[in-house]
Design a protein around this motif. Structure first.
Motif, short mmCIF file in Angstrom:
data_model
loop_
_atom_site.label_atom_id
_atom_site.label_comp_id
_atom_site.label_asym_id
_atom_site.label_seq_id
_atom_site.Cartn_x
_atom_site.Cartn_y
_atom_site.Cartn_z
N GLY A 36 0.90 -1.11 -0.08
CA GLY A 36 0.08 0.02 -0.15
C GLY A 36 0.77 1.43 0.21
O GLY A 36 0.56 2.27 0.57
N TRP A 37 2.00 1.37 -0.65
CA TRP A 37 2.89 2.39 -0.92
C TRP A 37 2.50 3.54 -1.96
O TRP A 37 2.07 3.10 -2.88
N ASP A 38 2.96 4.68 -1.74
CA ASP A 38 2.66 5.61 -2.57
C ASP A 38 4.05 5.91 -3.23
O ASP A 38 5.08 5.10 -2.83
N ALA A 39 4.32 6.65 -4.22
CA ALA A 39 5.42 6.93 -5.05
C ALA A 39 6.53 7.13 -4.09
O ALA A 39 7.95 6.61 -4.27
N GLU A 40 6.26 8.09 -3.26
CA GLU A 40 7.48 8.50 -2.10
C GLU A 40 7.88 7.21 -1.17
O GLU A 40 9.17 7.35 -0.94
#
Length: 687
Positions: free
Chosen positions: A307-311
Motif C-alpha cells: 500500500g505504498w505511494d511513489a514517495e
C-alpha cells in the motif's frame, strides 16, 4: 497436590466406595434389554451405550443427512450443539468448538473410517479434499468436549468420527447430481460390487461453484476412492482404502478483493486395517499413508502489496524500481505415516480394558513458511488406554489416558475419568474430568514468513515463532444427563461444562527487538525511523475459561415426524497478550470471540406417497471472529422438499433445496461473505 488431583480424587473416592459394596453378580436384567440404547465408540474407542461414554456424543445418521439435502459437509454439523460451522471463504469451510477459533481451526480432531484427516501443512482440516460427500456417509459421531485420551492432542476441544457407507451393507450403484445458484455443479457416483471373500466400492465425485459474489473464491475439486472389506474367515476382516483428490480453491482476505488466488492441492492416501474379533478379546491394527502437495502463488508488486505511494516506494527500496513479490502461501508438501495396534479384553460383563500404541512420522516442506530451511520431519510415539468398570448395578466408571512423546516436545500425559449413575434404565447421569495437552504444530513452532526484495534492501518480517513453545493445557469438568421418555419417543442429552485453557498458542505483535529479530531492520508500517515496526510471534499468549451448557432434544411425536432441537449457552472469559508493552499475563479482552448462543431446529416430515419435507432453522448470536470481522446475530431457515419414485429396479429421488428461504442476508467471518437466498435441485438414481 496437583491441579488435576482436585478433579480426580472425588471421582476415584466415589468409585472405590461403590466397588466395595458390590459382588460378582450379573448386573444386567430384563429391564435393560427392553430399552433401545444407541451405541457409540468415538468417546473411548470401544462400543458403549451412549450414556456410558466418558464424553457426550452426538450421532447423525444417513437418514438425517438425506433429509437435510446439504451441499456442504460442514453444514451438517449445525446439528451438533456448541460446534461452530462457518466459511472463511466459500472454498474454505471451517469447523471448531468454543476455542477462540480463527481461520485455521486446529483443536478438533477429524477421522474418516479411523484415518486422521488433520493436514500438517495447513494446519487444520481441508474439508474440500477429504474424498467424501454427504451422500457417502453412513454415520457421524461428534464428541462434544475434549477427547485427547482417545484420539490424541488434536482433539483438545472435541472430535469427529465419520463412517462411510460400506459395501458390506449396501449394494448397487448410486448416482447423485446437483445444480443450483452460484454455478453449483456437483456429481458423485458410488458403485458396490462383490469380490472373492468380500466386497468392494468405487467412489467418484466432481464439485464446483463460483463462491461468494464479487470474491474470487471459486472451488473445483475431484476425487476417486476405492475401498474394500475382505472377510476370509469368521474371525478376521481386512479393509483397504486408496484415494486421490485434486482441486483448486480460491482463497484470500475479504478486506483485499484483489488478493485472491487459487490454492492448488493434490492429495493421495492409503489405509490398511485389520480386525480380529474373538468375542472376549479383540485385536485391531491400522496403517495409513497420506501425501499432500499444495501450491499457492499471489504475485503482487510491493507497492500494491504494502500500500505504498511513489514517495514511500522510492524511500523503502533505496531508489530501485518496484518489484513483484509472491505474497502467497507458496509450496507446502507433507507426508504422514501412521501405524497403530489396539487390544481390547473383556474380563467379565462388568470389566473391559482397552489398550494400544502407535507411531506417527511426518515430513513437511514449506520453504516460504518454515524456518530450518523450510523442511522439518519428526515423529510421535503414543500409547492409550481406557477401562470400563461396572461397579454395581447403578454405577459405572471409565478411566483412560493418552501419553504422547513428540520429538518437538516433551512427553505429555492426558488423563480422563468419568463416573456414571443409572437412576433408571432410561435415566442416566455422568460426571467427568479431564486434563488435556496439545503440543504446538509445526506451523506454530517453526514459523518464518518474511518478505524480501533486492538482496535484503527491503525486509519485512511477518510471522515468526518463539523458541520452545509449551504445550497448551486444558482442564475440563462436565456434568451430564441422558434420558429417554415415552417408550423412546423423546430423548434428552444435556451437558454442563467448565473448561480452562492455559498457555493457548496465538501470535503476538512485537515492536522491539525480540529473539534475534531486529525491529530497526524491519520496514513494516513504513518509515524505518518510525518505532512502529512489528512482527507477529507465535507464543503461549492466550488463557481462557468457558462455562456453559448444551443440549440436544430429539422427539418423535408420530412415526412420520421427527423434531430435533440443539442449543448451546456459554460464557467466555479470556486474556490475551496483544503487544509486547502489556503485562506478562496479558489483559482481559471484551471481544465476543465465541457466540453466547447457538441453536438449531430440524423438523422432518414423511408426507406419504414418496413425498417428504424438512425445515432447518439456525441461530447464532453476535461474534467477532478472530482473524475475521464482527458478525451480528442472525437467523437462517432452510427448507427441502423430496420425492422418491420407483421404476422396477430403479429408484429416483428428487430434492428441491432452498437455503435462507426468508432472504435475511447474513454475514460470516470475512468481509463480503454474505449469504443470500439460494436454490438447488438434487437428483439421485440408484439400482
Amino acid at each position: 497436590m496437583s491441579k488435576h488431583s482436585v478433579f480426580f480424587l472425588p471421582l476415584l473416592t466415589v468409585a472405590a466406595s461403590a466397588a466395595m459394596a458390590t459382588n460378582s453378580e450379573n448386573y444386567y436384567d430384563e429391564s435393560d434389554l427392553l430399552v433401545d440404547i444407541p451405541l457409540v465408540s468415538a468417546g473411548a474407542r470401544m462400543a458403549q451405550a451412549r450414556h456410558y461414554s466418558p464424553s457426550s456424543v452426538t450421532v447423525i445418521d444417513s437418514e438425517t443427512i438425506a433429509a437435510l439435502a446439504p451441499n456442504s459437509l460442514v453444514e451438517v454439523f449445525r446439528l451438533v450443539p456448541g460446534l461452530m460451522s462457518f466459511y472463511i471463504n466459500a472454498s474454505m469451510p471451517g469447523l471448531s468448538g468454543h476455542d477462540l477459533t480463527d481461520d485455521d481451526p486446529r483443536r478438533l480432531e477429524v477421522r474418516i473410517n479411523g484415518r486422521s484427516v488433520y493436514v500438517p501443512t495447513f494446519p487444520t482440516v481441508n474439508w474440500n479434499s477429504l474424498g467424501i460427500v454427504p451422500d457417502d456417509i453412513e454415520r457421524i459421531e461428534v464428541v462434544r468436549g475434549s477427547n485427547v485420551p482417545a484420539y490424541g492432542s488434536n482433539a483438545v476441544v472435541g472430535a469427529v468420527s465419520i463412517i462411510t457407507k460400506s459395501p458390506l451393507e449396501e449394494s448397487g450403484t448410486h448416482i447423485r447430481s446437483t445444480v443450483g445458484e452460484n454455478n453449483t455443479r456437483n456429481i458423485n457416483i458410488r458403485s458396490n460390487f462383490e469380490m472373492t471373500n468380500g466386497y468392494g466400492q468405487w467412489r467418484f465425485a466432481h464439485r464446483e461453484n463460483d463462491g461468494f459474489d464479487v470474491l474470487d473464491d471459486s472451488t473445483s475439486v475431484d476425487h476417486l476412492v476405492f475401498n474394500t472389506t475382505l472377510t476370509p474367515n469368521l474371525l478376521d476382516s481386512y479393509t483397504v482404502e486408496l484415494g486421490v483428490s485434486e482441486g483448486r480453491f480460491g482463497i484470500g482476505d475479504g478486506d483485499y478483493v484483489y488478493a485472491f488466488a487459487d490454492d492448488k492441492n493434490t492429495s493421495y492416501w492409503l489405509s490398511l486395517g485389520w480386525l480380529r474379533d474373538e468375542g472376549k478379546q479383540r485385536w485391531e491394527g491400522y496403517f495409513s499413508y497420506y501425501d499432500s502437495h499444495s501450491v499457492h502463488t499471489l504475485p503482487l508488486s510491493l507497492s500494491v502489496g504494502e500500500g505504498w505511494d511513489a514517495e514511500q516506494l522510492d524511500r523503502y527500496l533505496a531508489g530501485k524500481p518496484d518489484v513483484v513479490v509472491d505474497y502467497g502461501w507458496g509450496l507446502r508438501d507433507s507426508q504422514l505415516w501412521e501405524a497403530e495396534l489396539e487390544y481390547q479384553y473383556s474380563f467379565s460383563k462388568q470389566l473391559r480394558v482397552l489398550a494400544g500404541a502407535g507411531y506417527k512420522y511426518q515430513n513437511i516442506e514449506a520453504p516460504t513458511n518454515l524456518s530450518h530451511g523450510g523442511t522439518i520431519d519428526y515423529g510421535i510415539l503414543y500409547g492409550f488406554s481406557n477401562i470400563e468398570w461396572q461397579l454395581s448395578r447403578k454405577w459405572l466408571a471409565n478411566i483412560g489416558f493418552m501419553a504422547e512423546n513428540q520429538e518437538l516436545d516433551e512427553t505429555r500425559v492426558s488423563p480422563r475419568a468419568s463416573l456414571h449413575y443409572q437412576l433408571l434404565p432410561q435415566h442416566n447421569f455422568r460426571i467427568s474430568a479431564a486434563k488435556a495437552h496439545r503440543s504446538a504444530s509445526v506451523f506454530e513452532s517453526h514459523r518464518e514468513v518474511v518478505v524480501r526484495a533486492y538482496d535484503d534492501v527491503y525486509v519485512d518480517y511477518n510471522l515468526l515463532s518463539e523458541d520452545k513453545l509449551e504445550a497448551e493445557e486444558m482442564d475440563s469438568l462436565e456434568l451430564a444427563y441422558y434420558g429417554s421418555f415415552f417408550d423412546g419417543r423423546l430423548d434428552i442429552d444435556w451437558r454442563a461444562f467448565h473448561e480452562k485453557m492455559e498457555g493457548g498458542i496465538d501470535h503476538v505483535k512485537w515492536w522491539v527487538d525480540h529473539l534475534g529479530w531486529d525491529a530497526s531492520a524491519d520496514y513494516d508500517e513504513g518509515d524505518p525511523s518510525d518505532p512502529d515496526h512489528r512482527a507477529h510471534f507465535f507464543t503461549n499468549s492466550k488463557n481462557w475459561r468457558v462455562t456453559g451448557y448444551d443440549m440436544q432434544v430429539k422427539w418423535r411425536p408420530t412415526d412420520s415426524t421427527v423434531v430435533s432441537l440443539q442449543y448451546a449457552n456459554r460464557r467466555l472469559y479470556f486474556t490475551r497478550i496483544r503487544y509486547w508493552t502489556q503485562a506478562p499475563h496479558g489483559e482481559k479482552r471484551d471481544k465476543q470471540r465465541v457466540p453466547d448462543h447457538t441453536a438449531s431446529l430440524l423438523i422432518t416430515q414423511d408426507l406419504g406417497s414418496g413425498w417428504s419435507a424438512s425445515l432447518m432453522s439456525y441461530h447464532q448470536s453476535d461474534i467477532e471472529w478472530r482473524g475475521g470481522e464482527f458478525a451480528e446475530s442472525f437467523y437462517r431457515h432452510d427448507i427441502a422438499l423430496s420425492k422418491v419414485m420407483k421404476f422396477n429396479q430403479y429408484q429416483l429421488r428428487l430434492d428441491l433445496k432452498v437455503d435462507n428461504v426468508t432472504d435475511e442476508t447474513n454475514f460470516e467471518f470475512e468481509t463480503l461473505n454474505y449469504f443470500k437466498r439460494t436454490a438447488y435441485l438434487n437428483a439421485s438414481l440408484q439400482w
